[in-house]
Structures are given as C-alpha cells and as structure tokens.
Design a protein around this motif. Structure first.
Motif, PDB file in Angstrom:
ATOM      1  N   ALA A 111       6.311 -37.670  11.346  1.00  0.00           N
ATOM      2  CA  ALA A 111       6.847 -37.383  12.685  1.00  0.00           C
ATOM      3  C   ALA A 111       7.009 -35.887  12.932  1.00  0.00           C
ATOM      4  O   ALA A 111       7.428 -35.498  14.024  1.00  0.00           O
ATOM      5  N   PHE A 112       6.719 -35.052  11.960  1.00  0.00           N
ATOM      6  CA  PHE A 112       7.152 -33.663  12.096  1.00  0.00           C
ATOM      7  C   PHE A 112       6.022 -32.641  12.237  1.00  0.00           C
ATOM      8  O   PHE A 112       6.285 -31.447  12.297  1.00  0.00           O
ATOM      9  N   ASP A 113       4.773 -33.100  12.279  1.00  0.00           N
ATOM     10  CA  ASP A 113       3.702 -32.152  12.606  1.00  0.00           C
ATOM     11  C   ASP A 113       3.234 -32.438  14.035  1.00  0.00           C
ATOM     12  O   ASP A 113       3.742 -33.343  14.694  1.00  0.00           O
ATOM     13  N   GLN A 114       2.311 -31.639  14.540  1.00  0.00           N
ATOM     14  CA  GLN A 114       1.802 -31.857  15.904  1.00  0.00           C
ATOM     15  C   GLN A 114       0.414 -31.249  16.035  1.00  0.00           C
ATOM     16  O   GLN A 114       0.142 -30.442  16.900  1.00  0.00           O
TER      17      GLN A 114
ATOM     18  N   LEU B 145      13.147 -36.184  25.906  1.00  0.00           N
ATOM     19  CA  LEU B 145      12.793 -37.294  25.005  1.00  0.00           C
ATOM     20  C   LEU B 145      11.280 -37.509  24.940  1.00  0.00           C
ATOM     21  O   LEU B 145      10.770 -38.025  23.956  1.00  0.00           O
ATOM     22  N   GLN B 146      10.583 -37.095  25.992  1.00  0.00           N
ATOM     23  CA  GLN B 146       9.120 -37.199  25.943  1.00  0.00           C
ATOM     24  C   GLN B 146       8.576 -36.351  24.809  1.00  0.00           C
ATOM     25  O   GLN B 146       7.762 -36.802  24.011  1.00  0.00           O
ATOM     26  N   GLN B 147       9.026 -35.090  24.728  1.00  0.00           N
ATOM     27  CA  GLN B 147       8.523 -34.253  23.635  1.00  0.00           C
ATOM     28  C   GLN B 147       9.010 -34.783  22.292  1.00  0.00           C
ATOM     29  O   GLN B 147       8.233 -34.942  21.345  1.00  0.00           O
ATOM     30  N   LEU B 148      10.326 -35.066  22.227  1.00  0.00           N
ATOM     31  CA  LEU B 148      10.901 -35.522  20.955  1.00  0.00           C
ATOM     32  C   LEU B 148      10.134 -36.737  20.426  1.00  0.00           C
ATOM     33  O   LEU B 148       9.758 -36.802  19.253  1.00  0.00           O
ATOM     34  N   THR B 149       9.888 -37.702  21.298  1.00  0.00           N
ATOM     35  CA  THR B 149       9.300 -38.963  20.851  1.00  0.00           C
ATOM     36  C   THR B 149       7.786 -38.876  20.724  1.00  0.00           C
ATOM     37  O   THR B 149       7.213 -39.256  19.709  1.00  0.00           O
ATOM     38  N   MET B 150       7.139 -38.355  21.769  1.00  0.00           N
ATOM     39  CA  MET B 150       5.671 -38.456  21.793  1.00  0.00           C
ATOM     40  C   MET B 150       5.009 -37.377  20.941  1.00  0.00           C
ATOM     41  O   MET B 150       3.944 -37.605  20.375  1.00  0.00           O
ATOM     42  N   GLU B 151       5.635 -36.174  20.836  1.00  0.00           N
ATOM     43  CA  GLU B 151       5.041 -35.167  19.949  1.00  0.00           C
ATOM     44  C   GLU B 151       5.292 -35.567  18.491  1.00  0.00           C
ATOM     45  O   GLU B 151       4.543 -35.194  17.596  1.00  0.00           O
ATOM     46  N   SER B 152       6.343 -36.344  18.261  1.00  0.00           N
ATOM     47  CA  SER B 152       6.644 -36.768  16.890  1.00  0.00           C
ATOM     48  C   SER B 152       5.791 -37.961  16.464  1.00  0.00           C
ATOM     49  O   SER B 152       5.159 -37.938  15.408  1.00  0.00           O
ATOM     50  N   ASN B 153       5.781 -38.997  17.300  1.00  0.00           N
ATOM     51  CA  ASN B 153       5.179 -40.256  16.846  1.00  0.00           C
ATOM     52  C   ASN B 153       3.888 -40.639  17.570  1.00  0.00           C
ATOM     53  O   ASN B 153       3.376 -41.737  17.368  1.00  0.00           O
ATOM     54  N   GLY B 154       3.394 -39.758  18.416  1.00  0.00           N
ATOM     55  CA  GLY B 154       2.104 -40.030  19.085  1.00  0.00           C
ATOM     56  C   GLY B 154       0.972 -39.748  18.113  1.00  0.00           C
ATOM     57  O   GLY B 154       0.222 -38.790  18.271  1.00  0.00           O
ATOM     58  N   LYS B 155       0.835 -40.578  17.107  1.00  0.00           N
ATOM     59  CA  LYS B 155      -0.108 -40.322  16.003  1.00  0.00           C
ATOM     60  C   LYS B 155      -0.941 -41.576  15.745  1.00  0.00           C
ATOM     61  O   LYS B 155      -0.497 -42.694  15.996  1.00  0.00           O
ATOM     62  N   GLN B 156      -2.161 -41.366  15.180  1.00  0.00           N
ATOM     63  CA  GLN B 156      -3.051 -42.504  14.942  1.00  0.00           C
ATOM     64  C   GLN B 156      -3.342 -42.759  13.461  1.00  0.00           C
ATOM     65  O   GLN B 156      -3.995 -43.739  13.125  1.00  0.00           O
TER      66      GLN B 156
END
Ligand code: F6P
Length: 557
Positions: free
Chosen positions: A503-506, A348-359
C-alpha cells in the motif's frame, strides 16, 4: 528485494476465500431489512465504538455467518502480525526499501523507536515556529506581522493539510491559510490576488523537493515577492520549507534554519502529522495540532490492541473486501454530513486509491481478484441534490459511509437537526427503498388515473437494500478528527494485507510524469525552430500542434 511481510504465513488464505465465495453464493442478494426482523440483536452485534467514534455497520449485507468468515479472513491473513511489523519499523514498503512509521509521528505505540527522537526534535522546532508566527515575532521584509500563509504543495503535501485546516475552521486563530497545488497558473495568480506580499509567509511543502508543480509555484512566489519588495530586500523570512530532501530545499534558496525535515519512512499521503502539517498548526495553533495527533495516536493504540472483531479499522476493511470481492462493488461513496469535512472525500481518494489501486501482489504476480474500489463523495446534504439519484436508483449498488457529528460548532436555528435527520433519512431510504406497490399506491392516493399510475410507478421505484454504514460522534474536534483519519489510514493498510499488495508505493504515477517531461522538451525545441526528434502518436501530435499554433496566434496579436 527483501519483504518483511513474506514471513506472514498466509497459506490457508485460499481456503478462506473459497469459503467466503460459497457463503456469498448461497446468500445471493441478502435481504438486509429482513435481517433486522430475524435477529433482534443485530444492532448490538454490528455496532462498535472506539476513541469516541461509533461505527454502526448493521446495514451492510452481512450475516453472523459471513461476518465470522470475514473475521477468519483477517486472522488467516495474519493482520495482527502485519500490524506489529509496521509499528515496529520493519521495511514493509519493500519495493522502496522503506519503513512505514507515520504512527511514530503521533506518539507511537512503540516508544523505543530511534525515529521518535527525530520526531521530538522537529516538533520542538515546529512549535517554536508556529508560536513565533502567531505572536507576530517572525515578520516579513517590512517588519509587519504575517497575516496570511500560503502552502505550496501537491498530493500528500496538500490534500491532508488542506482538508484538516478546513475541517477545523471553528478552531482557527487569526492567520489565514491558503493552499496552492495546481501547476495551472490560475491557482497561484488567483490566490496571490487577495494577498499583501509584505505580510505573506510561504511554506514550500514537498517530500522529494523535485515535484514540478510545487517548484514552479515556489518560483512564481519568489518572483511575486521580489517584485514587491525590491531586489535589495532579503526574503528569507518569507519562506519555510518542509522536505526530506534538505539539500534541494537549501539549493532552492530556503535558509537552512527554515527547513523542517521529514523522512523517507513517512509516505506522502500519510504525512499530515509530520512537518507537512505546519499549515494546520498555524491555522489552529500548536495545542490543537497536538490534539489532532493525540486523537490519531489513540486510534493507533486501539488498532494495535483491540481484537479483530472489535477493531474499527479491521471492520471497515472487511466490509470493503466483502463489498468488492464478494458482491462486486466497484465504487465506494464517502458522505460526511459536516460541511467543514467537505474535502474529506478528496483526501480519502488519494489515501485509498494511491495506496491500494494496484494490480500485482507483493511478489509481483497478478492479484487475481479485484482490489481498490473507486472512492468518491461529497458533503451532505449537497450530494443529495446531485449524485444521490444514482445511489438510490442506479444499476450498481454503491456502499456508502455516512459520517456525522451529533453537535454543530455553529448552532443556527434548527439547521443542524435538519442536517442529521437528512443523513438518517438517506441511510434509511437506501435500505428500505420504495416498492412498486408503494409507488402505485402513492400515485393513486394522489388521484392519478390507473393508466398514469401504471406508466409512472416504475420510475418511482427505489430498489432499496443498498448497504451503508454510519460513523457518528459528538463534534468534529481536533482529537476526534485525528482518530477518524487514522481509522481510514489503518483500514487501507488492513485491506492491503488481505489483498497481499504493497500500500505504500505509487509507481503508477511515474510514467505520466516522464512523458510530460518528454513532451515539454519537444515543445521547447519546436518553439525555438529546432526540428523535433521525438515522434508521438497522432493524437498527441495533433494537440501539440494545436498548442504551438495557438501560441503563434497569441504572439501575433
Ligand atoms: O511531496 P512531494 O514529493 O512533492 O510529492 C507530492 C505527491 O506526489 C506523489 O508522489 C504522486 O505524484 C504523491 O505520492 C505525493 O504525495
């Protein structure tokens, strides 16, 4: 850059955010316990069920008023319209010009998608492969059946398959599945130490087939096998690749018949339902893998059709938005009371934070409000003996998700009852806490002097009133697990729509990779005596020189 979600008319959102802020301010620190006395309907008001998952969110710091405003937020953000866009194959990953169709991998709510045909073709090939490996028909260079499978992949090509394979341990068939992800050679070396080359099958899992860690580990696996088999043996039956870059996989040396495609419309962290799930299917058999996908498909149906106020992913997202944006939570704990789900927090760390860890928002402008919290956690009861101290007495309230099956696959004396009662106790302790008066009373009942009571009691106070929710269900079966994972996938999407981000780029992970290559190239030059031409910052230079010096010492020995 065309953005299909630009068509959402979210013009009234600022007013709803404003209203939420006013409610939060007026509410102050809500006494959650008191809400239960005030509202005898609170449990039924804030409990929902779908696909066998029961979500009780009555312990969150919400009231009927704030909840109505939150539902209004989801509606004003046009969440249902965004869901339709995603499911119908609009290129909502607009910064990469890609569709987002992981739902098509598990049945799909939209059967007419052209991608469904590709999915069906690959699934048929995968089922044949899984069955031939499990029946011992596909063999290695010695003609013996495979006993072990090593998945070489990282990030989305590792975390989902590894988490699910462990979660479904009770369903395991006879092959052992291993996962090597880290470029740290110890990961590969430690894994290979347990294995027989003649009976080991490798899956090279990389969407891009350019990931440094995966390619380095795949090369190491090739070398290990060749050394054992001798150069005259063909190793082609020992390697399978999963990638959207079929040409690169072939160039690496994998037989074209052993390459299983995925597509750019499947994000890495959403890919366990694609051929990336091959290690899961080998671990638990094709039928159980299908069940996993069907459970997720049932959650997709629920997500696409349930009203916002009954929609489980929407509810999880709104609780996240309330906690982060209105109550200032900066982190979020995930606490599965199921040892087999111990890798769920990492997934869930990758799912959530790679998706929505954005500014920035979808148009590149600063978001102007907080987005994704830090996600962390561990299986209960282990976490209780480690970080729960902070959950109970730390200075920051951390909303927690308790995830708990009512039945165990392994009835062993009364242990499962202890597990579930501990889960209940933790949620109750977070909510009720212990007042100064209670702490003092306990101490004086235990015979402490007045002076000792005064000195000790403050240390024993638990403020309580800390929000949590519970997701409970019968048993961690493939179907239920599929639904649970899809629930969190869709929660992440809903939050991204409300925050207005992609939510879908990184892109945030790319800079470190680039700098890694620059430093590696510089080290190579300096090693071979060519004067380096890159100057790094003093701290990087110091580490780089330390590495070169330690290599010299090692070489001199
Ligand atoms: O499957 P690949 O292409 O090897 O990528 C692995 C992982 O690397 C990332 O791109 C991040 O570095 C993830 O998004 C992805 O899941």
């Amino acid at each position: 850059m065309f953005d299909p979600l630009e068509s959402l008319s979210q013009a009234d959102l600022p007013a709803v955010w404003e209203r939420l802020a006013q409610i939060a301010e007026a509410q102050g620190e809500l006494n959650i316990r008191a809400q239960f006395d005030r509202d005898p309907e609170r449990i039924s008001r804030f409990t929902r069920e779908a696909v066998g998952l029961k979500l009780d969110f009555s312990r969150h710091a919400i009231t009927p008023e704030s909840w109505t405003a939150l539902i209004d937020l989801a509606s004003t953000a046009e969440v249902p319209q965004a869901v339709t866009q995603m499911l119908s194959g609009a290129a909502i990953n607009h910064t990469e010009g890609r569709k987002v169709l992981h739902c098509a991998l598990r049945g799909g709510t939209n059967k007419s998608l052209e991608e469904s045909v590709l999915v069906a073709e690959v699934r048929e090939r995968l089922a044949a492969l899984v069955n031939s490996v499990l029946r011992g028909e596909r063999t290695g260079f010695s003609g013996e059946a495979f006993t072990d499978v090593v998945n070489i992949g990282i990030g989305g090509s590792d975390l989902g398959p590894a988490m699910v394979s462990e979660a479904l341990t009770p369903y395991h068939q006879h092959l052992k599945v291993h996962f090597v992800s880290n470029v740290d050679p110890s990961h590969m070396v430690n894994t290979l130490a347990q294995l027989n080359p003649a009976t080991t099958l490798f899956i090279i899992a990389s969407k891009t087939f350019t990931t440094l860690e995966t390619l380095a580990n795949a090369k190491a696996a090739q070398g290990w096998l060749q050394a054992a088999a001798g150069s005259e043996q063909s190793l082609s039956d020992h390697f399978v690749a999963v990638s959207s870059n079929v040409a690169k996989a072939e160039e690496f040396g994998v037989d074209v018949d052993s390459i299983y495609p995925m597509w750019d419309w499947v994000g890495g962290r959403y890919s366990l339902w694609s051929a990336i799930g091959l290690p899961i299917a080998i671990a638990v058999g094709w039928e159980n893998f299908n069940q996993l996908c069907e459970g997720a498909g049932a959650m997709d149906e629920h997500f696409a059709s349930a009203p916002l106020s009954d929609n489980l992913p929407v509810i999880l997202s709104l609780l996240e938005i309330w906690s982060v944006n209105m109550l200032g939570a900066q982190s979020h704990a995930v606490l599965p009371y199921d040892q087999n789900l111990c890798q769920l927090p990492a997934f869930l760390q990758q799912l959530t934070m790679e998706s929505n860890g954005k500014q920035v928002d979808r148009s590149g402008k600063p978001l102007g409000r907080a987005s994704c919290p830090v996600v962390w956690g561990a299986a209960g009861t282990n976490g209780q003996h480690s970080f729960h101290q902070l959950l109970h007495q730390g200075t920051q309230p951390v909303p927690a998700d308790f995830i708990v099956p009512m039945q165990s696959h392994n009835p062993l004396a009364d242990q499962h009852t202890h597990l579930v009662t501990n889960c209940m106790a933790q949620a109750r302790a977070l909510l009720f806490g212990k007042s100064l008066q209670q702490a003092a009373q306990e101490l004086s009942d235990a015979g402490y002097s007045d002076e000792a009571v005064q000195a000790l009691a403050p240390h024993k106070v638990l403020p309580g009133n800390r929000p949590s929710l519970t997701i409970s269900y019968d048993k961690t079966s493939p179907y239920r697990l599929g639904a649970l994972i899809a629930l969190y996938e869709h929660k992440v999407f809903v939050s991204s729509v409300i925050w207005g981000l992609n939510a879908f780029d990184q892109w945030g992970v790319e800079l470190g990779k680039q700098i890694g290559v620059e430093i590696y190239n510089e080290i190579e030059k300096r090693r071979s005596g060519i004067p380096g031409d890159a100057a790094f910052d003093p701290s990087t230079e110091a580490l780089l020189n330390q590495l070169l010096a330690s290599e010299q010492i090692e070489n001199a020995l």
